[in-house]
Design a protein around this motif. Structure first.
Motif, PDB file in Angstrom:
ATOM      1  N   LEU A  51      36.303  25.429 141.285  1.00  0.00           N
ATOM      2  CA  LEU A  51      37.730  24.481 139.991  1.00  0.00           C
ATOM      3  C   LEU A  51      37.881  23.285 139.509  1.00  0.00           C
ATOM      4  N   PHE A  52      37.581  22.805 140.651  1.00  0.00           N
ATOM      5  CA  PHE A  52      37.823  20.793 140.063  1.00  0.00           C
ATOM      6  C   PHE A  52      37.028  20.419 141.288  1.00  0.00           C
ATOM      7  N   SER A  53      36.552  19.605 141.461  1.00  0.00           N
ATOM      8  CA  SER A  53      36.085  18.038 142.439  1.00  0.00           C
ATOM      9  C   SER A  53      36.046  17.111 141.931  1.00  0.00           C
ATOM     10  N   SER A  54      35.545  15.602 142.886  1.00  0.00           N
ATOM     11  CA  SER A  54      35.539  14.588 142.666  1.00  0.00           C
ATOM     12  C   SER A  54      34.625  15.000 140.876  1.00  0.00           C
ATOM     13  N   GLU A  55      33.197  15.876 141.055  1.00  0.00           N
ATOM     14  CA  GLU A  55      31.744  15.891 140.460  1.00  0.00           C
ATOM     15  C   GLU A  55      32.252  17.366 138.835  1.00  0.00           C
TER      16      GLU A  55
ATOM     17  N   LEU B 157      39.222  15.749 148.281  1.00  0.00           N
ATOM     18  CA  LEU B 157      39.519  17.743 147.353  1.00  0.00           C
ATOM     19  C   LEU B 157      39.048  17.717 146.480  1.00  0.00           C
ATOM     20  N   ALA B 158      39.775  19.149 146.635  1.00  0.00           N
ATOM     21  CA  ALA B 158      38.273  20.733 145.400  1.00  0.00           C
ATOM     22  C   ALA B 158      39.197  21.690 145.141  1.00  0.00           C
ATOM     23  N   ILE B 159      39.662  22.001 143.755  1.00  0.00           N
ATOM     24  CA  ILE B 159      40.008  22.937 144.070  1.00  0.00           C
ATOM     25  C   ILE B 159      39.088  24.651 143.369  1.00  0.00           C
ATOM     26  N   VAL B 160      39.407  25.246 144.150  1.00  0.00           N
ATOM     27  CA  VAL B 160      38.864  26.781 144.071  1.00  0.00           C
ATOM     28  C   VAL B 160      39.311  27.997 143.789  1.00  0.00           C
ATOM     29  N   TYR B 161      38.579  28.821 143.664  1.00  0.00           N
ATOM     30  CA  TYR B 161      39.249  30.062 142.619  1.00  0.00           C
ATOM     31  C   TYR B 161      38.292  31.226 143.260  1.00  0.00           C
ATOM     32  N   CYS B 162      39.294  32.767 143.692  1.00  0.00           N
ATOM     33  CA  CYS B 162      38.654  33.324 143.688  1.00  0.00           C
ATOM     34  C   CYS B 162      39.659  34.589 143.908  1.00  0.00           C
ATOM     35  N   ASP B 163      39.396  35.649 143.436  1.00  0.00           N
ATOM     36  CA  ASP B 163      39.785  37.398 142.927  1.00  0.00           C
ATOM     37  C   ASP B 163      40.781  37.130 144.323  1.00  0.00           C
ATOM     38  N   ARG B 164      41.856  37.739 144.427  1.00  0.00           N
ATOM     39  CA  ARG B 164      42.822  37.922 145.169  1.00  0.00           C
ATOM     40  C   ARG B 164      42.166  38.870 146.278  1.00  0.00           C
ATOM     41  N   ASP B 165      41.481  39.716 145.892  1.00  0.00           N
ATOM     42  CA  ASP B 165      41.003  40.409 146.729  1.00  0.00           C
ATOM     43  C   ASP B 165      39.811  40.616 147.765  1.00  0.00           C
ATOM     44  N   ASP B 166      39.220  39.301 146.947  1.00  0.00           N
ATOM     45  CA  ASP B 166      37.764  38.589 147.459  1.00  0.00           C
ATOM     46  C   ASP B 166      38.013  38.125 148.985  1.00  0.00           C
ATOM     47  N   ARG B 167      38.026  39.118 150.357  1.00  0.00           N
ATOM     48  CA  ARG B 167      37.913  38.900 151.554  1.00  0.00           C
ATOM     49  C   ARG B 167      37.088  37.979 152.271  1.00  0.00           C
TER      50      ARG B 167
END
Length: 829
Positions: free
Chosen positions: A383-387, A575-585
């Motif tokens: 979702l977000f990083s320095s790049e 730092l970085a921000i990631v995202y995944c589905d709540r059920d993506d174990r």
């Protein structure tokens, strides 16, 4: 008038005559319930209505939300107990079931109403009926709504067969029985009726039979009628067209002979079938109104909103006007062929509120985390990083298009890049980092900031909290009195032999909550001061907020008094921000394995899910789980008019900040009796302050589901006490006599006031699930209360007006202290 209306063919009355007769019948029903249901009468009187009130429009009749029949069913009776023949309960697939008491008059009306609608929609002739459900149990007692609906449709049955039965506890289609019936029906050529609940009929019969290529041609003129259950099919992207297509493939039925009926337990007996246009049509003995979720005023035709239904049928309970949590739209009022009546379309159920993070006490009914279903492959997105910068053209509250984000192929590689980037922070002193953070905080509140609309959603506080003096004091308090321990070892207690230092822990993985947009920055800032690398897993709500906050570091350059240049890009590299589905174990396990510290905000389900993930043996866990907070006001705090007004204003601030979604937000105010000002006085003043606070803290848009929940809480309050309310659903003050009991959280600035004899009466309410108790006590009473409450589990006792201000310690710990590792030099003394 009610019985006369039921004798009329349901779709035959012209609009003017229909409205005239329905108004008269509704007024007759209103007077009956006003006279015979004390709670309903109190509710009406609280809204300024009397028995003889004149209603010029159907929209003027007071409505009860469906939640009232879940939370207050015990109060909603208009007949004596010996007149109740059965008690009807909804299936309650989530939460409490709705419950309504049925007497002989109501039951008779239900039968007549349903028979009229079925005859109009399916034809009056009795015929063979196949029910795609189990044979309902007969007898008195608690009657399920599903069974009642099945029995209602059997009014059209000349003979009936049930083609579903339980096998090993699982509902199973009796395929052989169905095939034999179909063969018999083909030989007789008499039209038949298939009936079932939408989801069961589709999942047990239409889908598997169509996929298997099974064809069971029915005689001409046959119908398939189905009721309810669309939510589960909508989740599977099954539309009405897909449903009809499967029915045509299996049973040879044209689309117009597949009839969907809409109805609900609180007005059982009134159903709304597909009419000639495919939309639902209200019969002569009912009407539909669409209400705007924000204002609760009737919406213009064509605009979606909450569906309200009126019918004079219920005699044993005041369910004559009910606001549902379904979203719909009125599509027309002009006659179509022989059908007269208001047409509408149901668009879906109002979405449940997102999990409220650390303030999610409503979701705390579950005792353990729901088991996650692991996907075959993780789908983790960057979702977000320095790049990777965020999409700057999108609003902070815009939905996230996950498919547009780059995929993270290797979490280990991402973690390694962050650890390498973290090393840039070693060249910065802790005061350098504080200076960078303070500089970017000024960007957040600049007039041209893309986050300007978040100013009253915590951004102003966050910016103020990030000022150098506050961060310096927080770091000193957290790190044994000296933040400079982060810059290298320093003597302990003036002893030059023994020295102490603090260093980074490594990679901190943050699981963010969706309750407060800026919440994640509070601990991220502290982790940055500790020079950690940071990987943040964004929540599904407010996903864009943190990327926009961090984007403000990009390109930032500041000069220190000593002439050094500090670069925001150096900080972003860590730092970085990631995202995944709540059920993506799979993805969740991958990021958990890389963590040296796992930091999670959230409700019980969320934090327990994190705690079950695999981790390093050496990893530290910092959990901010579900908590609840309240206020206690002593009589001494209300001794003067000035103190009374000041306290009400400060209490309004605590209620408004974060819209009560934070764990430190109050939901109940306890006030000692026998003071100069009473609990009722305080409720009146607080209501006025909440109204004025709308200027300082504008109320954000509220979901239809939350609006429905607020209305339910208001009406429960009107049934049992007194309510002050805004126009629309901006704020609500409830005064009742429940005493020393916590009101369940409702959010949306809903606050409950309760009088108590002594402040100490609320001490038994305190346990480890209580975080903050806002106090307006004085002297020894204040100290004694805090001491005893702390022993029982509460962690914060701020003055009222300061409840929601983040401080250290928080939840009983200093987060910054847990985000460093300590080392010693020189050995023990």
């Amino acid at each position: 008038m009610i019985d006369q209306l039921l004798q009329t063919p349901p779709y035959s009355l012209p609009a003017d005559e229909r409205t005239k007769q329905l108004l008269a019948a509704m007024y007759e029903a209103y007077q009956h319930h006003f006279d015979h249901c004390a709670a309903y009468r109190r509710f009406c009187e609280g809204r300024g209505l009397v028995r003889s009130s004149v209603f010029l429009d159907l929209a003027d009749f007071p409505y009860l939300p469906v939640q009232a029949f879940k939370e207050s069913a015990d109060l909603l009776r208009s007949v004596s107990n010996d007149q109740v023949k059965s008690t009807l309960q909804s299936s309650a697939t989530s939460g409490l079931p709705s419950t309504v008491a049925i007497d002989a008059i109501t039951a008779k009306r239900q039968v007549r109403a349903l028979a009229g609608v079925l005859s109009a929609a399916l034809g009056p002739k009795r015929r063979p009926v196949a029910v795609f459900d189990v044979n309902p149990r007969s007898g008195g007692g608690m009657l399920g709504a599903r069974s009642a609906a099945v029995q209602g449709f059997l009014n059209l049955a000349r003979e009936v067969e049930y083609v579903v039965a339980p096998e090993h506890g699982v509902l199973t289609l009796q395929r052989k029985v169905l095939e034999e019936l179909a063969a018999h029906w083909r030989n007789s050529e008499e039209p038949v009726l298939l009936f079932g609940f939408t989801y069961l009929l589709y999942s047990l019969a239409l889908e598997p039979l169509a996929d298997a290529g099974v064809t069971l041609q029915l005689p001409a003129g046959s119908h398939l009628a189905h009721l309810g259950g669309w939510k589960k099919l909508a989740d599977r992207a099954v539309s009405k067209d897909v449903f009809a297509e499967k029915a045509a493939k299996v049973f040879g039925l044209p689309p117009e002979n597949v009839v969907d009926f809409y109805g609900f337990t609180e007005q059982m007996g009134v159903t709304y079938p597909d009419g000639p246009t495919g939309d639902k049509t209200a019969p002569a003995f009912a009407e539909v109104i669409v209400r705007d979720p924000q204002t609760l005023m009737p919406a213009p035709d064509g605009e979606p909103g909450l569906l309200q239904f009126l019918t004079p049928l219920p005699h044993s309970y005041p369910g004559i006007s009910v606001l549902t949590d379904d979203i719909g739209v009125i599509t027309g009022r002009d006659p179509i062929g022989d059908w007269q009546g208001t047409r509408f379309r149901v668009l879906g159920r109002a979405k449940q509120a997102e999990v409220r993070g650390c303030g999610d006490i409503l979701g705390d009914k579950v005792a353990a985390a729901r088991k996650r279903v692991a996907k075959g492959q993780g789908d983790l997105r960057l979702l977000f990083s320095s790049e990777a910068a965020p999409a700057t053209q999108a609003r902070w509250d815009a939905p996230l298009a996950m498919e547009s984000l780059p995929k993270v192929d290797s979490v280990a590689d991402l973690a390694e890049r962050l650890r390498i980037g973290r090393s840039r922070l070693d060249a910065y002193s802790v005061d350098d980092l504080i200076a960078l953070i303070a500089a970017v905080a000024e960007r957040w509140v600049a007039p041209d900031s893309p986050l300007a609309e978040l100013r009253q959603q915590g951004l102003i506080f966050l910016s103020s909290w990030c000022q150098p003096e506050r961060l310096s004091r927080l770091a000193d308090d957290s790190l044994r009195g000296h933040r400079s321990y982060l810059d290298g070892p320093r003597p302990v207690g003036g002893n030059r032999v023994r020295q102490l230092g603090a260093r980074h822990r490594g990679l901190v993985v943050h699981w963010l909550a969706g309750n407060v947009p800026v919440l994640g920055m509070l601990t991220l800032v502290q982790s940055i001061l500790a020079r950690n690398a940071n990987l943040l897993k964004a929540a599904s709500r407010f996903t864009r907020v943190l990327p926009l906050l961090l984007e403000s570091f990009r390109g930032l350059e500041i000069k220190t008094p000593g002439g050094r240049t500090l670069l925001g890009d150096d900080l972003l590299a860590s730092l970085a921000i990631v995202y995944c589905d709540r059920d993506d174990r799979v993805s969740a396990e991958a990021i958990s394995r890389e963590a040296d510290v796992r930091l999670a905000w959230g409700g019980r389900e969320a934090v327990e899910a994190v705690s079950t993930l695999p981790r390093k043996v050496s990893a530290e866990d910092i959990i901010f789980g579900p908590k609840l907070s309240f206020m206690v006001i002593g009589r001494s705090a209300l001794a003067t008019e000035r103190a009374f007004q000041r306290l009400a204003r400060r209490a309004a601030t605590d209620v408004c900040v974060f819209e009560q979604t934070g764990c430190a937000s109050p939901h109940t105010v306890f006030i000692e009796r026998d003071g100069v000002f009473s609990a009722e006085d305080f409720a009146t003043k607080l209501a006025a302050e909440l109204d004025q606070a709308l200027v300082r803290f504008p109320s954000p848009p509220i979901s239809a589901d939350d609006a429905s929940r607020v209305e339910a809480r208001r009406i429960r309050g009107e049934l049992t006490g007194r309510v002050w309310r805004s126009a629309g659903v901006a704020w609500t003050v409830i005064l009742d006599d429940a005493g020393a009991e916590l009101a369940p959280p409702c959010y949306g600035r809903v606050i409950t006031i309760r009088a108590i004899d002594q402040a100490e009466n609320v001490l038994p309410l305190i346990n480890d699930s209580i975080q903050t108790v806002g106090l307006a006590l004085s002297g020894e009473q204040r100290l004694d209360f805090a001491r005893r409450a702390a022993q029982r589990g509460a962690e914060r006792f701020p003055d009222i007006g300061r409840m929601t201000l983040f401080e250290a310690p928080w939840d009983g710990l200093f987060p910054l202290d847990r985000l460093v590792k300590w080392y010693t030099l020189g050995g023990p003394m």
